[in-house]
Scaffold this motif. Structure first.
Motif, PDB file in Angstrom:
ATOM      1  N   VAL A 315      50.152 -21.134  -1.585  1.00 14.12           N
ATOM      2  CA  VAL A 315      51.506 -21.644  -1.836  1.00 14.12           C
ATOM      3  C   VAL A 315      51.872 -22.629  -0.713  1.00 14.12           C
ATOM      4  CG1 VAL A 315      53.957 -21.007  -1.936  1.00 14.12           C
ATOM      5  CG2 VAL A 315      52.233 -19.565  -3.054  1.00 14.12           C
ATOM      6  N   GLY A 316      52.318 -23.812  -1.089  1.00 15.75           N
ATOM      7  CA  GLY A 316      52.746 -24.803  -0.100  1.00 15.75           C
ATOM      8  C   GLY A 316      51.709 -25.881   0.188  1.00 15.75           C
ATOM      9  N   MET A 317      50.487 -25.696  -0.327  1.00 19.83           N
ATOM     10  CA  MET A 317      49.507 -26.774  -0.109  1.00 19.83           C
ATOM     11  C   MET A 317      49.848 -27.953  -1.011  1.00 19.83           C
ATOM     12  SD  MET A 317      45.768 -25.037   0.227  1.00 19.83           S
ATOM     13  CE  MET A 317      45.341 -23.983   1.606  1.00 19.83           C
ATOM     14  N   ALA A 318      49.733 -29.169  -0.470  1.00 20.48           N
ATOM     15  CA  ALA A 318      49.986 -30.380  -1.258  1.00 20.48           C
ATOM     16  C   ALA A 318      48.642 -31.051  -1.513  1.00 20.48           C
ATOM     17  CB  ALA A 318      50.915 -31.314  -0.499  1.00 20.48           C
ATOM     18  N   ILE A 319      48.354 -31.287  -2.783  1.00 23.92           N
ATOM     19  CA  ILE A 319      47.048 -31.846  -3.155  1.00 23.92           C
ATOM     20  C   ILE A 319      47.226 -32.891  -4.260  1.00 23.92           C
ATOM     21  CG2 ILE A 319      45.691 -29.789  -2.565  1.00 23.92           C
ATOM     22  CD1 ILE A 319      45.838 -28.957  -5.512  1.00 23.92           C
ATOM     23  N   THR A 320      46.206 -33.745  -4.408  1.00 24.35           N
ATOM     24  CA  THR A 320      46.207 -34.646  -5.550  1.00 24.35           C
ATOM     25  C   THR A 320      45.282 -34.063  -6.612  1.00 24.35           C
ATOM     26  OG1 THR A 320      44.280 -35.961  -4.875  1.00 24.35           O
ATOM     27  CG2 THR A 320      46.437 -36.633  -4.006  1.00 24.35           C
ATOM     28  N   VAL A 321      45.546 -34.436  -7.861  1.00 20.77           N
ATOM     29  CA  VAL A 321      44.664 -34.061  -8.974  1.00 20.77           C
ATOM     30  C   VAL A 321      44.340 -35.358  -9.695  1.00 20.77           C
ATOM     31  CG1 VAL A 321      44.432 -32.702 -11.076  1.00 20.77           C
ATOM     32  CG2 VAL A 321      45.744 -31.790  -9.153  1.00 20.77           C
ATOM     33  N   GLU A 322      43.069 -35.812  -9.602  1.00 19.53           N
ATOM     34  CA  GLU A 322      42.757 -37.167 -10.025  1.00 19.53           C
ATOM     35  C   GLU A 322      41.377 -37.352 -10.660  1.00 19.53           C
ATOM     36  OE1 GLU A 322      42.060 -39.937  -6.705  1.00 19.53           O
ATOM     37  OE2 GLU A 322      42.736 -38.376  -5.339  1.00 19.53           O
ATOM     38  N   PRO A 323      41.159 -36.701 -11.801  1.00 21.49           N
ATOM     39  CA  PRO A 323      39.881 -36.956 -12.461  1.00 21.49           C
ATOM     40  C   PRO A 323      39.827 -38.393 -12.990  1.00 21.49           C
ATOM     41  CG  PRO A 323      41.307 -35.688 -13.896  1.00 21.49           C
ATOM     42  CD  PRO A 323      42.024 -35.809 -12.581  1.00 21.49           C
ATOM     43  N   GLY A 324      38.613 -38.898 -13.137  1.00 20.78           N
ATOM     44  CA  GLY A 324      38.443 -40.256 -13.662  1.00 20.78           C
ATOM     45  C   GLY A 324      37.098 -40.397 -14.340  1.00 20.78           C
ATOM     46  N   VAL A 325      37.011 -41.394 -15.192  1.00 23.14           N
ATOM     47  CA  VAL A 325      35.762 -41.695 -15.900  1.00 23.14           C
ATOM     48  C   VAL A 325      35.476 -43.181 -15.678  1.00 23.14           C
ATOM     49  CG1 VAL A 325      34.855 -42.074 -18.235  1.00 23.14           C
ATOM     50  CG2 VAL A 325      35.826 -39.858 -17.612  1.00 23.14           C
ATOM     51  N   TYR A 326      34.257 -43.483 -15.231  1.00 24.76           N
ATOM     52  CA  TYR A 326      33.900 -44.869 -14.857  1.00 24.76           C
ATOM     53  C   TYR A 326      32.684 -45.305 -15.655  1.00 24.76           C
ATOM     54  CZ  TYR A 326      37.054 -43.236 -11.377  1.00 24.76           C
ATOM     55  OH  TYR A 326      38.159 -42.680 -10.788  1.00 24.76           O
ATOM     56  N   LEU A 327      32.867 -46.347 -16.456  1.00 30.81           N
ATOM     57  CA  LEU A 327      31.794 -46.820 -17.320  1.00 30.81           C
ATOM     58  C   LEU A 327      31.553 -48.301 -17.056  1.00 30.81           C
ATOM     59  CD1 LEU A 327      33.257 -45.079 -20.483  1.00 30.81           C
ATOM     60  CD2 LEU A 327      31.275 -44.264 -19.177  1.00 30.81           C
ATOM     61  N   ILE A 333      38.920 -45.261 -15.888  1.00 33.73           N
ATOM     62  CA  ILE A 333      40.232 -44.699 -16.195  1.00 33.73           C
ATOM     63  C   ILE A 333      40.424 -43.470 -15.313  1.00 33.73           C
ATOM     64  CG2 ILE A 333      41.600 -43.465 -17.935  1.00 33.73           C
ATOM     65  CD1 ILE A 333      40.532 -45.423 -20.011  1.00 33.73           C
ATOM     66  N   ARG A 334      41.492 -43.487 -14.536  1.00 37.66           N
ATOM     67  CA  ARG A 334      41.796 -42.357 -13.658  1.00 37.66           C
ATOM     68  C   ARG A 334      43.284 -42.093 -13.779  1.00 37.66           C
ATOM     69  NH1 ARG A 334      39.735 -44.207  -9.214  1.00 37.66           N
ATOM     70  NH2 ARG A 334      41.469 -45.035  -8.008  1.00 37.66           N
ATOM     71  N   ILE A 335      43.651 -40.825 -13.709  1.00 36.45           N
ATOM     72  CA  ILE A 335      45.069 -40.446 -13.715  1.00 36.45           C
ATOM     73  C   ILE A 335      45.258 -39.496 -12.541  1.00 36.45           C
ATOM     74  CG2 ILE A 335      46.947 -39.373 -15.019  1.00 36.45           C
ATOM     75  CD1 ILE A 335      45.304 -40.009 -17.597  1.00 36.45           C
ATOM     76  N   GLU A 336      46.203 -39.818 -11.672  1.00 31.96           N
ATOM     77  CA  GLU A 336      46.371 -39.038 -10.446  1.00 31.96           C
ATOM     78  C   GLU A 336      47.827 -38.693 -10.172  1.00 31.96           C
ATOM     79  OE1 GLU A 336      45.547 -41.244  -6.817  1.00 31.96           O
ATOM     80  OE2 GLU A 336      45.241 -39.387  -5.693  1.00 31.96           O
ATOM     81  N   ASP A 337      48.053 -37.408  -9.952  1.00 32.26           N
ATOM     82  CA  ASP A 337      49.365 -36.918  -9.541  1.00 32.26           C
ATOM     83  C   ASP A 337      49.237 -36.216  -8.193  1.00 32.26           C
ATOM     84  OD1 ASP A 337      50.880 -37.577 -11.799  1.00 32.26           O
ATOM     85  OD2 ASP A 337      50.345 -35.714 -12.828  1.00 32.26           O
ATOM     86  N   THR A 338      50.356 -36.090  -7.500  1.00 29.44           N
ATOM     87  CA  THR A 338      50.438 -35.235  -6.316  1.00 29.44           C
ATOM     88  C   THR A 338      51.194 -33.974  -6.717  1.00 29.44           C
ATOM     89  OG1 THR A 338      50.403 -37.100  -4.797  1.00 29.44           O
ATOM     90  CG2 THR A 338      51.368 -35.066  -3.972  1.00 29.44           C
ATOM     91  N   VAL A 339      50.639 -32.810  -6.375  1.00 26.11           N
ATOM     92  CA  VAL A 339      51.280 -31.545  -6.742  1.00 26.11           C
ATOM     93  C   VAL A 339      51.357 -30.615  -5.522  1.00 26.11           C
ATOM     94  CG1 VAL A 339      50.253 -31.772  -9.058  1.00 26.11           C
ATOM     95  CG2 VAL A 339      49.215 -30.198  -7.431  1.00 26.11           C
TER      96      VAL A 339
END
Ligand code: ZN
Ligand code: ZN
Length: 359
Positions: A315-327, A333-339
């Motif tokens: 609880v309290g850790m701040a991380i990004t979540v950013e999977p992507g596909v590169y062709l 295409i990558r989508i990244e949020d901070t949570v």
């Protein structure tokens, strides 16, 4: 952040020190020095001894250090490392240092100048470990940084049209961020069109945008010292089947990874959740980087969210979540949020919609 926070952090660092059977600590990472003292200058060393903290800097930063920090400040003439080395008493002192934040030359210099009986011991990322879990005040600063970043994005969208160059758009983003109160970009703003975006860390260049091209924007800013980080995709025109298909797969992977975040799970399990979705879409091999990283006073901090990473999220850790596909040829295409990790899941700090934006 207020002074009592800093003294509390130093007390925590000191107990962690004792837990690792160390007697003293030399802090040489600027972000960790800021975390423990509030000092934002570029040249400093922090000496932590039982019940005492001393910040060493030079004359240029004397006034600034005195204004920013409540701990003892010494303006040193000459080598900070020499002054630091002499601060530690001899007679069996186990002195922790950070191998990641001391060059080999500096290490030899330090080792050659400490009193006999001082033993240099790697600190095992002690302060970096403390920094992983953010206080409510830090989370608020991260939230405000993410909000500023999203506001800059939404204003920058108006310049996305055929003919604009990657550099034009990147400059516009940086300019808007500064106008909205950012100190500086958190990293070199990434703007990449179509095939260029197949390189996950492409540098913005002179390429201009044509109709029916993909735009990848990865942007972040420092606001009051705290970083934001977000990636969004824009399409100039109406996306065809392939773009919609790949975008849908990455979005599904991103949502699955966000849903996997919660107190107690390993960092690697978040990465695994994204990979599982991409595998089902036949594009796991095109996901060529880790699923995310911690962020705070630095844009990349612990923990890392890569394949098999064992760190337990708290609880309290701040991380990004950013999977992507590169062709190759098609692009990335990558989508990244901070949570922020919460007891039963996470809070998404990034307010921008994740629908594919078309202009
Ligand atoms: Zn990013
Ligand atoms: Zn990132």
């Amino acid at each position: 952040v207020i002074e009592s926070d800093y003294s509390r952090r130093r007390a925590l660092a000191f107990s962690a020190l004792v837990g690792r059977r160390l007697d003293a600590l030399l802090v040489s990472s600027p972000a960790s020095i800021r975390y423990l003292t509030g000092f934002t200058g570029s040249r400093g060393l922090l000496v932590l001894l039982p019940g005492a903290a001393r910040l060493l800097t030079d004359a240029r930063y004397k006034l600034q250090a005195a204004a920013e920090t409540g701990c003892k400040v010494s303006a040193v003439r000459g080598s900070l490392l020499t002054a630091a080395a002499r601060s530690f008493p001899g007679k069996r002192t186990r002195l922790g240092f950070s191998p990641r934040h001391l060059s080999h030359e500096e290490f030899l210099d330090l080792a050659g100048q400490v009193r006999s009986g001082v033993k240099l011991i790697p600190d095992g990322g002690l302060v970096e470990t403390l920094r992983m879990v953010k206080s409510p005040r830090e989370i608020e600063l991260l939230r405000l940084s993410a909000r500023l970043n999203s506001e800059a994005f939404s204003r920058a969208v108006s310049v996305i049209r055929p003919g604009v160059s990657e550099l034009d758009l990147a400059c516009e983003i940086d300019h808007l961020s500064r106008k909205l109160g950012a100190e500086k970009p958190a990293f070199e703003t990434i703007v990449a069109f179509s095939a260029h975006s197949a390189m996950p860390h492409a540098s913005a260049g002179a390429k201009t945008l044509s109709r029916n091209e993909l735009v990848l924007i990865d942007m972040g800013a420092f606001r009051q010292g705290y970083a934001s980080d977000m990636t969004r995709m824009v399409f100039a025109g109406s996306p065809g089947r392939r773009v919609r298909k790949v975008y849908g797969a990455v979005l599904e992977a991103q949502l699955a990874a966000v849903a996997a975040v919660r107190d107690g799970v390993t960092a690697g399990s978040v990465d695994r959740a994204a990979r599982r979705v991409l595998r089902a879409h036949g594009s796991e091999r095109a996901f060529v980087h880790a699923c995310g990283h911690g962020l705070g006073l630095e844009i990349h901090e612990a923990p890392r969210l890569g394949k098999g990473d064992k760190t337990r999220l708290e609880v309290g850790m701040a991380i990004t979540v950013e999977p992507g596909v590169y062709l190759q040829e098609f692009g990335g295409i990558r989508i990244e949020d901070t949570v922020v990790v919460t007891r039963n899941g996470c809070e998404i700090l990034t307010p921008t919609s994740k629908e594919l934006l078309t202009v």
